[in-house]
Design a protein around this motif. Structure first.
Motif, PDB file in Angstrom:
ATOM      1  N   VAL A 132       0.858  -1.183   0.000  1.00  0.00           N
ATOM      2  CA  VAL A 132       0.000   0.000   0.000  1.00  0.00           C
ATOM      3  C   VAL A 132       0.892   1.230   0.000  1.00  0.00           C
ATOM      4  O   VAL A 132       2.004   1.208   0.533  1.00  0.00           O
ATOM      5  N   THR A 133       0.408   2.305  -0.620  1.00  0.00           N
ATOM      6  CA  THR A 133       1.206   3.510  -0.800  1.00  0.00           C
ATOM      7  C   THR A 133       0.472   4.727  -0.264  1.00  0.00           C
ATOM      8  O   THR A 133      -0.736   4.841  -0.419  1.00  0.00           O
ATOM      9  N   SER A 134       1.209   5.626   0.369  1.00  0.00           N
ATOM     10  CA  SER A 134       0.682   6.934   0.747  1.00  0.00           C
ATOM     11  C   SER A 134       1.625   7.975   0.182  1.00  0.00           C
ATOM     12  O   SER A 134       2.837   7.870   0.333  1.00  0.00           O
ATOM     13  N   ARG A 135       1.073   8.970  -0.465  1.00  0.00           N
ATOM     14  CA  ARG A 135       1.872  10.029  -1.065  1.00  0.00           C
ATOM     15  C   ARG A 135       1.798  11.327  -0.255  1.00  0.00           C
ATOM     16  O   ARG A 135       2.210  12.379  -0.716  1.00  0.00           O
ATOM     17  N   ARG A 136       1.287  11.241   0.974  1.00  0.00           N
ATOM     18  CA  ARG A 136       1.196  12.432   1.826  1.00  0.00           C
ATOM     19  C   ARG A 136       2.585  12.933   2.225  1.00  0.00           C
ATOM     20  O   ARG A 136       3.541  12.176   2.242  1.00  0.00           O
ATOM     21  N   PHE A 137       2.641  14.204   2.624  1.00  0.00           N
ATOM     22  CA  PHE A 137       3.894  14.823   3.060  1.00  0.00           C
ATOM     23  C   PHE A 137       4.413  14.141   4.328  1.00  0.00           C
ATOM     24  O   PHE A 137       5.587  13.835   4.456  1.00  0.00           O
ATOM     25  N   THR A 138       3.522  13.888   5.292  1.00  0.00           N
ATOM     26  CA  THR A 138       3.828  13.151   6.510  1.00  0.00           C
ATOM     27  C   THR A 138       2.818  12.024   6.628  1.00  0.00           C
ATOM     28  O   THR A 138       1.623  12.234   6.459  1.00  0.00           O
ATOM     29  N   VAL A 139       3.291  10.823   6.926  1.00  0.00           N
ATOM     30  CA  VAL A 139       2.447   9.631   6.993  1.00  0.00           C
ATOM     31  C   VAL A 139       2.413   9.137   8.434  1.00  0.00           C
ATOM     32  O   VAL A 139       3.455   9.041   9.082  1.00  0.00           O
ATOM     33  N   ALA A 140       1.205   8.822   8.919  1.00  0.00           N
ATOM     34  CA  ALA A 140       1.038   8.289  10.279  1.00  0.00           C
ATOM     35  C   ALA A 140       0.727   6.797  10.174  1.00  0.00           C
ATOM     36  O   ALA A 140      -0.328   6.406   9.685  1.00  0.00           O
ATOM     37  N   LEU A 141       1.665   5.965  10.636  1.00  0.00           N
ATOM     38  CA  LEU A 141       1.474   4.517  10.624  1.00  0.00           C
ATOM     39  C   LEU A 141       0.911   4.071  11.971  1.00  0.00           C
ATOM     40  O   LEU A 141       1.459   4.390  13.023  1.00  0.00           O
ATOM     41  N   CYS A 142      -0.163   3.307  11.936  1.00  0.00           N
ATOM     42  CA  CYS A 142      -0.831   2.824  13.138  1.00  0.00           C
ATOM     43  C   CYS A 142       0.056   1.829  13.883  1.00  0.00           C
ATOM     44  O   CYS A 142       0.639   0.928  13.278  1.00  0.00           O
ATOM     45  N   THR A 143       0.150   1.988  15.204  1.00  0.00           N
ATOM     46  CA  THR A 143       0.892   1.035  16.033  1.00  0.00           C
ATOM     47  C   THR A 143      -0.026   0.301  17.002  1.00  0.00           C
ATOM     48  O   THR A 143       0.387  -0.667  17.628  1.00  0.00           O
ATOM     49  N   CYS A 144      -1.287   0.745  17.132  1.00  0.00           N
ATOM     50  CA  CYS A 144      -2.210   0.110  18.086  1.00  0.00           C
ATOM     51  C   CYS A 144      -3.077  -0.965  17.425  1.00  0.00           C
ATOM     52  O   CYS A 144      -3.717  -1.745  18.105  1.00  0.00           O
ATOM     53  N   ARG A 145      -3.113  -0.987  16.094  1.00  0.00           N
ATOM     54  CA  ARG A 145      -3.903  -1.931  15.291  1.00  0.00           C
ATOM     55  C   ARG A 145      -5.409  -1.772  15.470  1.00  0.00           C
ATOM     56  O   ARG A 145      -6.182  -2.664  15.165  1.00  0.00           O
ATOM     57  N   ARG A 146      -5.859  -0.630  15.962  1.00  0.00           N
ATOM     58  CA  ARG A 146      -7.294  -0.362  16.099  1.00  0.00           C
ATOM     59  C   ARG A 146      -7.855   0.398  14.902  1.00  0.00           C
ATOM     60  O   ARG A 146      -9.056   0.559  14.784  1.00  0.00           O
ATOM     61  N   SER A 147      -6.994   0.872  14.044  1.00  0.00           N
ATOM     62  CA  SER A 147      -7.402   1.708  12.922  1.00  0.00           C
ATOM     63  C   SER A 147      -8.274   0.939  11.943  1.00  0.00           C
ATOM     64  O   SER A 147      -7.992  -0.214  11.605  1.00  0.00           O
ATOM     65  N   ARG A 148      -9.315   1.592  11.480  1.00  0.00           N
ATOM     66  CA  ARG A 148     -10.173   0.990  10.442  1.00  0.00           C
ATOM     67  C   ARG A 148      -9.545   1.094   9.063  1.00  0.00           C
ATOM     68  O   ARG A 148     -10.034   0.475   8.124  1.00  0.00           O
ATOM     69  N   ILE A 149      -8.488   1.897   8.945  1.00  0.00           N
ATOM     70  CA  ILE A 149      -7.790   2.044   7.662  1.00  0.00           C
ATOM     71  C   ILE A 149      -6.342   1.581   7.784  1.00  0.00           C
ATOM     72  O   ILE A 149      -5.445   2.108   7.140  1.00  0.00           O
ATOM     73  N   TYR A 150      -6.112   0.571   8.635  1.00  0.00           N
ATOM     74  CA  TYR A 150      -4.783   0.022   8.880  1.00  0.00           C
ATOM     75  C   TYR A 150      -4.091  -0.294   7.558  1.00  0.00           C
ATOM     76  O   TYR A 150      -4.751  -0.806   6.660  1.00  0.00           O
ATOM     77  N   PRO A 151      -2.827   0.040   7.366  1.00  0.00           N
ATOM     78  CA  PRO A 151      -1.816   0.411   8.331  1.00  0.00           C
ATOM     79  C   PRO A 151      -1.756   1.904   8.653  1.00  0.00           C
ATOM     80  O   PRO A 151      -0.916   2.339   9.418  1.00  0.00           O
ATOM     81  N   TRP A 152      -2.643   2.701   8.067  1.00  0.00           N
ATOM     82  CA  TRP A 152      -2.637   4.138   8.329  1.00  0.00           C
ATOM     83  C   TRP A 152      -3.393   4.429   9.619  1.00  0.00           C
ATOM     84  O   TRP A 152      -4.381   3.781   9.939  1.00  0.00           O
ATOM     85  N   CYS A 153      -2.966   5.423  10.362  1.00  0.00           N
ATOM     86  CA  CYS A 153      -3.605   5.803  11.614  1.00  0.00           C
ATOM     87  C   CYS A 153      -4.877   6.607  11.333  1.00  0.00           C
ATOM     88  O   CYS A 153      -4.874   7.505  10.500  1.00  0.00           O
ATOM     89  N   ASP A 154      -5.964   6.278  12.035  1.00  0.00           N
ATOM     90  CA  ASP A 154      -7.195   7.069  11.952  1.00  0.00           C
ATOM     91  C   ASP A 154      -7.564   7.659  13.315  1.00  0.00           C
ATOM     92  O   ASP A 154      -8.693   8.044  13.544  1.00  0.00           O
ATOM     93  N   THR A 155      -6.623   7.715  14.216  1.00  0.00           N
ATOM     94  CA  THR A 155      -6.742   8.235  15.594  1.00  0.00           C
ATOM     95  C   THR A 155      -7.634   7.379  16.486  1.00  0.00           C
ATOM     96  O   THR A 155      -8.083   7.836  17.526  1.00  0.00           O
ATOM     97  N   SER A 156      -7.858   6.131  16.141  1.00  0.00           N
ATOM     98  CA  SER A 156      -8.643   5.238  17.000  1.00  0.00           C
ATOM     99  C   SER A 156      -7.992   5.070  18.366  1.00  0.00           C
ATOM    100  O   SER A 156      -8.687   4.808  19.349  1.00  0.00           O
TER     101      SER A 156
END
Length: 71
Positions: free
Chosen positions: A35-59
């Motif tokens: 999976v690819t993100s082209r954002r300037f800064t990327v937030a990778l989820c570490t809690c595994r609660r994100s609904r859009i894992y591996p990206w962080c959704d602040t869950s």
């Protein structure tokens, strides 16, 4: 001792939050999917609660790791 400073990637570890990486990034998931993100800064989820894992959704903000899940 390894890479020069100008070649290093800056990774920010936030307490109880995501890993912040300069983008763009490609992430290879355990099943081999890339999976690819082209954002300037990327937030990778570490809690595994994100609904859009591996990206962080602040869950991680809604529950703490010590709370029991009710279903």
């Amino acid at each position: 001792m390894g890479r020069e400073t100008e070649d290093a990637t800056n990774v920010t570890i936030t307490p109880e939050g995501p890993l912040l990486l300069p983008g763009p990034v490609e992430v290879t998931l355990p099943d081999g999917t890339v999976v690819t993100s082209r954002r300037f800064t990327v937030a990778l989820c570490t809690c595994r609660r994100s609904r859009i894992y591996p990206w962080c959704d602040t869950s991680h903000r809604r529950r703490t790791k010590n709370e029991k899940e009710t279903r």
